[in-house]
Design a protein around this motif. Sequence first.
Motif, PDB file in Angstrom:
ATOM      1  N   TYR A 285       0.827  -1.215   0.000  1.00 32.84           N
ATOM      2  CA  TYR A 285       0.000   0.000   0.000  1.00 32.84           C
ATOM      3  C   TYR A 285       0.865   1.270   0.000  1.00 32.84           C
ATOM      4  N   THR A 286       0.505   2.205  -0.865  1.00 36.63           N
ATOM      5  CA  THR A 286       1.173   3.530  -0.840  1.00 36.63           C
ATOM      6  C   THR A 286       0.083   4.599  -0.965  1.00 36.63           C
ATOM      7  N   GLU A 296      -1.696   9.213  10.051  1.00 32.97           N
ATOM      8  CA  GLU A 296      -3.166   9.195  10.058  1.00 32.97           C
ATOM      9  C   GLU A 296      -3.611   8.431  11.289  1.00 32.97           C
ATOM     10  N   GLY A 297      -4.597   8.965  11.996  1.00 31.44           N
ATOM     11  CA  GLY A 297      -5.125   8.265  13.169  1.00 31.44           C
ATOM     12  C   GLY A 297      -4.075   8.028  14.247  1.00 31.44           C
ATOM     13  N   GLY A 298      -3.119   8.946  14.348  1.00 28.58           N
ATOM     14  CA  GLY A 298      -2.089   8.808  15.395  1.00 28.58           C
ATOM     15  C   GLY A 298      -1.027   7.773  15.066  1.00 28.58           C
ATOM     16  N   MET A 299      -1.073   7.233  13.813  1.00 31.35           N
ATOM     17  CA  MET A 299      -0.106   6.193  13.420  1.00 31.35           C
ATOM     18  C   MET A 299       0.586   6.585  12.114  1.00 31.35           C
ATOM     19  N   THR A 300       1.751   5.989  11.910  1.00 35.50           N
ATOM     20  CA  THR A 300       2.470   6.225  10.653  1.00 35.50           C
ATOM     21  C   THR A 300       1.747   5.534   9.504  1.00 35.50           C
ATOM     22  N   THR A 301       1.818   6.163   8.310  1.00 30.30           N
ATOM     23  CA  THR A 301       1.206   5.566   7.118  1.00 30.30           C
ATOM     24  C   THR A 301       2.255   4.832   6.285  1.00 30.30           C
ATOM     25  N   GLY A 302       3.530   5.039   6.609  1.00 26.14           N
ATOM     26  CA  GLY A 302       4.601   4.477   5.792  1.00 26.14           C
ATOM     27  C   GLY A 302       5.145   5.510   4.812  1.00 26.14           C
ATOM     28  N   GLU A 377      14.936  -7.649  13.439  1.00 25.91           N
ATOM     29  CA  GLU A 377      14.153  -8.826  13.008  1.00 25.91           C
ATOM     30  C   GLU A 377      12.660  -8.540  13.111  1.00 25.91           C
ATOM     31  N   ASN A 378      12.266  -7.932  14.224  1.00 23.78           N
ATOM     32  CA  ASN A 378      10.832  -7.646  14.438  1.00 23.78           C
ATOM     33  C   ASN A 378      10.301  -6.679  13.380  1.00 23.78           C
ATOM     34  N   ILE A 379      11.120  -5.674  13.033  1.00 18.90           N
ATOM     35  CA  ILE A 379      10.668  -4.697  12.026  1.00 18.90           C
ATOM     36  C   ILE A 379      10.582  -5.377  10.659  1.00 18.90           C
ATOM     37  N   GLN A 385       4.784  -8.394   6.715  1.00 15.99           N
ATOM     38  CA  GLN A 385       3.338  -8.588   6.941  1.00 15.99           C
ATOM     39  C   GLN A 385       2.540  -7.428   6.330  1.00 15.99           C
ATOM     40  N   ALA A 386       3.067  -6.191   6.493  1.00 13.24           N
ATOM     41  CA  ALA A 386       2.366  -5.014   5.950  1.00 13.24           C
ATOM     42  C   ALA A 386       2.311  -5.067   4.427  1.00 13.24           C
TER      43      ALA A 386
END
Length: 389
Positions: A285-286, A296-302, A377-379, A385-386
Amino acid sequence: MRYLTAGESHGPQLTTILEGIPSGLPLTAAEINEELSRRQKGHGRGRRMQIEKDQAIINSGVRHGYTLGSPITLAVENRDFKHWTKIMGAEPLEEDSDEVKRQITRPRPGHADLNGAIKYNHRDMRNVLERSSARETTVRVAAGAVAKQLLKELGIKVGGHVIEIGGVVAEQLSFESLEDLQERTEASPVRCLDETAGKKMMHAIDEAKEKGDSIGGIVEVIVEGMPVGVGSYVHYDRKLDAKLAAAIMSINAFKGAEIGIGFEAAHKPGSLVHDEILWNEEDGYTRRTNNAGGLEGGMTTGMPIVVRGVMKPIPTLYKPLQSIDIDSKEPFQASIERSDSCAVPAASVVAEAVVAWELAAAIVEQFGVDNMERIKENIERHNRQAREF
Ligand code: FMN
């Protein structure tokens, strides 16, 4: 992650303790010193910046070039302290000593002097101004340098520049990459991408100085490579945009913060404001545009994070402003010992630092265990997944 700072402007040193920096982050004083030196540059800075050539001393939390996971203590000495040992000494003074008599009883408009003196019950306002001074931003830049190093390890880049000074607005704001932005703004005495506007900004600073006045401006911080979904919408105090705004507003003399197109959104219809969502196999998604500034919504969109801050003109002026002596209650014309006429270029480095800290803290909170390897690793897992979502 959290940090505290301590130290007075003319005391022996400034200190910061950083808690929660993961282990295994490569870190040397050189990376911190580079940021400290960037803060000291800029057209319009006064004599203090020539006296202080800031250097960080790492007193804990780092061994053989890597963080340990234990608290990191960074100190920056005030070279000017040798001239202030009596005035700023910790030991009691004789009742009738010259230093006791030389109390500051005249609050400067635009500073913390009067409110701070009333609040802490200080008849000598040096007790307020020494700590409220923006000299403290030195160690905030040091803390930000560590945060930048953490982000860099994760492929997240931070850049910043000046987009307005004293009413002169930069028009040419395009750049090829954050490295390009960094290179070009580093070469500009006002950290401006637009060379023509940069010259006008310098002229405006010189003009203000000649008149004994000061000018403010607007800075912009851009961060590329943040994973999507950092921050949260579920609680007010977990919203990343709110944390960034607070960080910007906590810088001395900053009076406003914007994310993305910010205040401009008030003049536009929704169809020209919101960023349409696209998808492709490779990137997932972009967005077609980035008016939301990556949040957006208090979160990063990338998308890249874009945060702006407005700095008021420096309050200490050669041109006097009226104030009241707290002992005599007589009016007087407040003028100065020494001051910069514009600190917007330096403040843009501080803005980069505080934004970097908030983003690094949000990353560690969300993906953190206590070491860099595991965070990476977690990122990677999260990004995969994203992309496949
Ligand atoms: N204020 C001055 O009066 N003289 C200065 O030389 C000065 N230098 C500053 C340098 C930087 C990098 C920053 C960010 C701010 C500077 N300021 C200076 C602003 C004051 O510290 C600030 O206006 C004051 O502490 C009052 O706080 P407030 O403006 O946030 O209300």
